[in-house]
Motif scaffolding. Structure first.
Motif, PDB file in Angstrom:
ATOM      1  N   GLY A 196      -0.138   0.871  39.985  1.00  0.00           N
ATOM      2  CA  GLY A 196       0.603   1.876  39.486  1.00  0.00           C
ATOM      3  C   GLY A 196       0.046   3.389  39.352  1.00  0.00           C
ATOM      4  O   GLY A 196       0.855   4.252  38.917  1.00  0.00           O
ATOM      5  N   ALA A 197      -1.497   3.403  39.287  1.00  0.00           N
ATOM      6  CA  ALA A 197      -2.157   4.553  38.809  1.00  0.00           C
ATOM      7  C   ALA A 197      -1.894   5.593  40.090  1.00  0.00           C
ATOM      8  O   ALA A 197      -1.598   5.255  41.214  1.00  0.00           O
ATOM      9  CB  ALA A 197      -3.631   4.113  38.686  1.00  0.00           C
ATOM     10  N   PRO A 198      -2.252   6.728  39.779  1.00  0.00           N
ATOM     11  CA  PRO A 198      -1.859   7.801  41.138  1.00  0.00           C
ATOM     12  C   PRO A 198      -2.911   7.505  42.130  1.00  0.00           C
ATOM     13  O   PRO A 198      -2.613   7.952  43.472  1.00  0.00           O
ATOM     14  CB  PRO A 198      -2.638   9.010  40.278  1.00  0.00           C
TER      15      PRO A 198
ATOM     16  N   TYR B 214     -10.024   8.836  33.058  1.00  0.00           N
ATOM     17  CA  TYR B 214      -8.829   8.702  33.688  1.00  0.00           C
ATOM     18  C   TYR B 214      -8.158  10.187  33.810  1.00  0.00           C
ATOM     19  O   TYR B 214      -7.767  10.413  34.668  1.00  0.00           O
ATOM     20  CB  TYR B 214      -7.861   7.843  32.968  1.00  0.00           C
ATOM     21  N   ASP B 215      -8.130  10.501  32.414  1.00  0.00           N
ATOM     22  CA  ASP B 215      -7.452  12.111  32.367  1.00  0.00           C
ATOM     23  C   ASP B 215      -8.086  13.230  33.086  1.00  0.00           C
ATOM     24  O   ASP B 215      -7.466  13.981  33.491  1.00  0.00           O
ATOM     25  CB  ASP B 215      -7.089  12.309  30.825  1.00  0.00           C
TER      26      ASP B 215
ATOM     27  N   ALA C 241      -9.048  15.228  38.366  1.00  0.00           N
ATOM     28  CA  ALA C 241      -9.479  16.278  39.104  1.00  0.00           C
ATOM     29  C   ALA C 241      -9.798  15.635  40.478  1.00  0.00           C
ATOM     30  O   ALA C 241      -9.626  16.419  41.479  1.00  0.00           O
ATOM     31  CB  ALA C 241     -10.728  16.916  38.497  1.00  0.00           C
ATOM     32  N   ALA C 242     -10.290  14.383  40.607  1.00  0.00           N
ATOM     33  CA  ALA C 242     -10.437  14.009  42.018  1.00  0.00           C
ATOM     34  C   ALA C 242      -9.255  13.796  42.781  1.00  0.00           C
ATOM     35  O   ALA C 242      -9.444  14.142  43.892  1.00  0.00           O
ATOM     36  CB  ALA C 242     -11.162  12.529  41.582  1.00  0.00           C
ATOM     37  N   MET C 243      -8.278  13.222  42.211  1.00  0.00           N
ATOM     38  CA  MET C 243      -7.141  13.125  43.068  1.00  0.00           C
ATOM     39  C   MET C 243      -6.376  14.517  43.379  1.00  0.00           C
ATOM     40  O   MET C 243      -5.828  14.713  44.810  1.00  0.00           O
ATOM     41  CB  MET C 243      -5.943  12.346  42.277  1.00  0.00           C
TER      42      MET C 243
END
Length: 328
Positions: free
Chosen positions: A105-107, A75-76, A81-83
């Motif tokens: 609700g996640a990015p 996640y972190d 990095a992907a987003m």
């Protein structure tokens, strides 16, 4: 060829393997190549190898599950990095919903997820079909970044410069073939029984999730689902403590009056009456559910071939009718 990076929790490794098998045709056609951390060789630095492949991938698959969201590394580090790469336009990020979890609700919740509508793969009646939807999304992504010919569906190849005798050149499939390859399928009693059992499980999960969402969205409304046994459940909905709708859904045997998946108003223990019923039927290509209850007939019911989701929606519509008639 587009490079595909798997970001996943090791808890979901078996599901990742199933997905990679579904991508085999894309790899054979030279459309994609895949990478995940199990490809790290002996002696390689783990973090460096992951970072290198993550920052160079064209397509990044986020294999979303409760364990993925719970993993600090997934996640972190990987997802963040992907987003960032997705935002700058250097990669396409595709959320793949493996198991049910609160991911909206996640990015990455703003992205269009796969399978369609973000239905978890593990809740699919036909898991192969769910993974196929993911494979289609990957192929479409490869087309968008220009590494697949949209007409032929295979990887683009380098072409010689145009000559006077060849004004237009295009990539052709390595193995030309007809698109007319459809053959009649046959279904055994075992296939039909499995489809009926899987459809019932889907309907039970559909009701459970819908009742939870119903009470979340509507103050004063409560829902309750009870599994009586492997072949029967009851559902109830209350507003301010008053029961407005109750039903029983159960599976009938292969002989007798009820031989499908039945919906009955109220909580009943008998299996000799119903308000609506779904039979398992088939054509030359697929198994499907078909309605046969009186409500369906009296309302001019269509001759639909319903999926398990379509059958669940039909039962839910009947269940919700009393709530919608009763003023809040």
């Amino acid at each position: 060829m587009a490079s595909v990076f798997f970001s996943y929790s090791h808890v979901d490794e078996a599901l990742r393997d199933q997905l990679e098998k579904q991508l085999s045709i894309l790899k054979r056609q030279g459309v994609v190549e895949t990478w995940h951390d199990r490809r790290i060789g002996a002696g390689e630095e783990i973090d460096a190898a992951i970072s290198k492949n993550l920052t160079s991938a064209d397509i990044i698959l986020l294999l979303v599950s409760p364990d993925f969201i719970n993993s600090d590394y997934c996640y972190d580090r990987e997802m963040t990095a992907a987003m960032e790469r997705h935002a700058e336009g250097s990669a396409i990020v595709i959320p793949v919903i493996l198991r049910a979890c609160d991911w909206h609700g996640a990015p990455f919740g703003k992205l269009n997820a796969t399978p369609p509508d973000g239905r978890p793969i593990t809740q699919a009646v036909d898991r192969d079909q769910a993974f196929l939807e993911v494979a289609k999304a990957v192929r479409a992504a490869a087309e968008r970044i220009g590494k697949v010919d949209a007409d032929t569906g295979v990887a683009r190849t380098r072409l010689s410069p145009p000559t006077a005798s060849s004004a237009v050149q295009r990539t052709l499939p390595d193995t030309p073939r007809s698109s007319n390859l459809r053959m009649t399928k046959t279904f055994t009693d075992r296939d039909r029984d499995r489809f009926k059992a899987d459809s019932f499980e889907f309907i039970a999960k559909f009701f459970e999730n819908s009742l939870n969402e119903l009470q979340t969205r509507n103050p004063g409304v409560e829902g309750d689902l009870r599994r009586i046994d492997a072949n029967r459940f009851t559902a109830s909905a209350y507003r301010n403590g008053k029961a407005l709708s109750r039903c029983t859904v159960f599976v009938g045997g292969d002989r007798g009056f009820i031989n499908g998946i039945a919906y009955s108003d109220g909580e009943i223990s008998a299996s000799n009456s119903y308000s609506e019923m779904l039979h398992v039927e088939f054509d030359d290509q697929s198994l499907f559910l078909k309605c046969s209850g009186m409500r369906h007939v009296m309302s001019g019911g269509r001759d639909d071939k319903l999926s398990p989701e379509g059958g669940a929606e039909l039962f839910w519509t009947i269940f919700m009718a009393p709530l919608q008639r009763e003023p809040g």
